[in-house]
Design an enzyme around this catalytic site. Sequence first.
Site, PDB file in Angstrom:
ATOM      1  N   ASP A  12       1.310  -7.727   2.205  1.00  0.00           N
ATOM      2  CA  ASP A  12       1.416  -6.281   1.999  1.00  0.00           C
ATOM      3  C   ASP A  12       2.881  -5.861   1.847  1.00  0.00           C
ATOM      4  O   ASP A  12       3.488  -5.320   2.768  1.00  0.00           O
ATOM      5  CB  ASP A  12       0.757  -5.548   3.166  1.00  0.00           C
ATOM      6  CG  ASP A  12       0.451  -4.097   2.846  1.00  0.00           C
ATOM      7  OD1 ASP A  12       0.985  -3.584   1.844  1.00  0.00           O
ATOM      8  OD2 ASP A  12      -0.322  -3.471   3.586  1.00  0.00           O
ATOM      9  N   SER A  40       3.952   2.389   8.324  1.00  0.00           N
ATOM     10  CA  SER A  40       3.739   1.404   7.264  1.00  0.00           C
ATOM     11  C   SER A  40       5.043   1.141   6.517  1.00  0.00           C
ATOM     12  O   SER A  40       5.698   2.072   6.060  1.00  0.00           O
ATOM     13  CB  SER A  40       2.681   1.904   6.289  1.00  0.00           C
ATOM     14  OG  SER A  40       1.410   1.939   6.883  1.00  0.00           O
ATOM     15  N   HIS A  74       0.823  -1.215   0.000  1.00  0.00           N
ATOM     16  CA  HIS A  74       0.000   0.000   0.000  1.00  0.00           C
ATOM     17  C   HIS A  74       0.854   1.262   0.000  1.00  0.00           C
ATOM     18  O   HIS A  74       0.375   2.330  -0.384  1.00  0.00           O
ATOM     19  CB  HIS A  74      -1.020  -0.010   1.151  1.00  0.00           C
ATOM     20  CG  HIS A  74      -0.475   0.272   2.514  1.00  0.00           C
ATOM     21  ND1 HIS A  74      -0.172  -0.712   3.433  1.00  0.00           N
ATOM     22  CD2 HIS A  74      -0.222   1.439   3.145  1.00  0.00           C
ATOM     23  CE1 HIS A  74       0.246  -0.178   4.556  1.00  0.00           C
ATOM     24  NE2 HIS A  74       0.231   1.140   4.406  1.00  0.00           N
TER      25      HIS A  74
END
Length: 818
Positions: A223, A645, A87
């Site tokens: 991810d 992230s 992402h």
Amino acid sequence: MKLKRILLSVALLCGIGTTAMADKGMWLLNELNQQNYERMKELGFKLSPEQLYSLGQPSVASAVVIFGGGCTGITVSNEGLIFTNHHCGFGAIQSQSTVDHDYLRDGFRSNNHVEELPIPGLSVRYLREIVDVTPRIEAAVKGAKSEMERMQIIEELSQKINAEYTKGSTVVGEVTPYYAGNKYYVVVYNVFQDVRLVMAPPSSVGKFGGDTDNWMWTRHTGDFSVFRVYADANNNPALYSQNNKPYKPISYAPVSLNGYREGDYAMTIGFPGSTNRYLTSWGVEDVVNNENSPRIEVRGIKQAIWKEAMEADQATRIKYASKYAQSSNYWKNSIGMNRGLKNLDVVNRKRAEEKAFEAWIAKNNSQSTYGHILPGLKADYAKSAAISKDINYLYETLWGGTEIVRLARDVNSVGRIQAADMPKYKGRLEELYKDYLPSLDVKVLPAMLDIVRQRVSADCQPDIFKFIDKKFKGSTEKYAQYVFEKSIVPYADKVKDFLNLPADKQKKILDKDPAVALFNSVLPAIMQAQDKSEEMMLNIEKGKREYFAASRIMDPNRQMPSDANFTMRMSYGSIKGYAPKDGAWYNYYTTEQGVFEKQDPTSSEFAVQPEILSLLRSKDFGQYGVGDHLRLCFLSDNDITGGNSGSPVFNGNGELIGLAFDGNWEAMSGDIEFEPDLQRTISVDIRYVLFMIDKWAKMPHLIKELNLVKGDQRDLMPAGKGGNCSHKKAQTCAKKECSKGKKCAEKSATCISAMKDGKPCKTEKACAAGQKSAEKKANCCSTMKDGKPCTGDKDCAKSGKACCGKNKEAAAKKASKK
């Protein structure tokens, strides 16, 4: 499971932390103290402070980067290879995707350096230097007569300091406030602007679960994405060039194939964006009511319009995929945060802190020094509530909701663009229009206008509503149709022709353009609202600064890490599951089996390509598997927020075991209140990453590029082999302590909670079975007169005899009679 629960209960009664308890906070590595380091060693950290953090020298932290404008990444090879989240790379992948080459849907793989895709506008930053400039700031603001003047002085001096440390576009200095504005550092980065896409999994792996699983556990999302940093011939940061070569970093992370067990040390290093851990109760209410609630309402409506169009057309899905993901991420975060703040009763927790602060003031006769802080904050929050909500509604609707207002701003700025900058300006517009659909935005605009009319105070509404009421009898739909029919702004081809006209003709067109008229109505409304709130906001910031400083004086032994501000931080803790609610327990890892349980070919969020399912079903996991399973994701009790992230998750040896990509739903309040029993970091297992690179993408050259660490697999270690000790209640221990069948390992979970003095158990004898065992001593905590932990013989019972000796039962009886 029952034995674990008993142990936990005893530990809680004793008031002694277990090995799996993380220290709250996102710690500045340049301020790491001995207390932090000793706790890290207790949890299983094996490296020296210099091996952890040493700028300009090989260290764990030297390999961690800022990826793009809001994520973290980790360098994993001597050729500038970067791992980050899918992402985080989503916008880059989307920018290279077309209907014919849909890298979002199908993934991307490069066979060599030549096939790696340059990503315009993407950069990677390596931390270069951190310098304390607090004395310069404090000296400059000493004579400031108001908060406004103070802010202006700091801004001007910060720009000057930034310039001192900045060298072109490749070395950038940024003065940043810490500790609620009580300290300032200039943070300096090397900026690499030649970053190329190397590999990305299909969205059915990298985004598996979509919005439904976002912020949730259990998770089965791969991810991750892979990029490479390029440098010039001298290994210095440079703009894109075909002549650039893969960057040779100071440090890169070794990648572990050895796995983890529950209780193992886990550490994240990254760039968390923002937390507000020291808010007052009024500040928490402001976040819930005036920030999150407008965001939840507006984005929910906008996203529903987008999603309907995206599901109906593949080209629309590609164009809006990145926008939708960015919008929905914090939409769901806001929903979860409001829920968590309510469930954890955070407002009343903050009120208790405020009462303690007031009691301290009274006890120390400090009313004249500190007595104004809380009443001032309460009053300023009350004054600012309505205008704060108005500003957030305006931003979410007409500035960040519909796209045409900001496009009109960009087109309208043509008159201020110098001739030398015109190519860059045109290129930026081209990028904006590439992923813009007027046919979709014309549906969003009336929905946003309707919300403004309903929610924003009349005196803060843009004056465009007068025009809408007069010409269209209040119909926002008819007004939107008018704007999109008469304006050049929504259409790339018309704007392209417009840019080739003489300046006088451009001005005439802009003066009559309805989209520009909308922009010229919205911008003043927002600016006026901000002007109204500015003094109150500055007073609130002053109050927060004073409250933080006074709280440190009130309790000098309290560890108060600075709130996150998108600078490098470390969080340390352990691999650990959690109880989301009464009667439920979440395991600390997931496997490929969950993909088969969740996959649904009729759902865009859970559909998985047959080739992926076949690959997982074959169980050809090789060196990446654990028995006949592949671990996909895992939990740790590290502190996390947006910006983390892509943060690397390291084991106690500083080896990469995963990439952090999410927090859990039950702890969405964590930006404001850290709840150690609930807060978890969700990470993708690095072995799932390697499996996809090797087995799916068939890129063995990347695997060879990595420094893989192979040894005894932690996941499968039996008792006495570095996993569970043979001591019946011990959970984790060092391999050397258990290899010979010892009943107790140094610093095991049982021994820490069991020893009378709270220190780690270091000998087999201390944990042997019988009356004198550390395990049995833990029971004595219940015999205390005041219910507190047993710290000495005199504390245990009225008789003052031994805490856990022959008189244990008598002591217990005496305590129970009391």
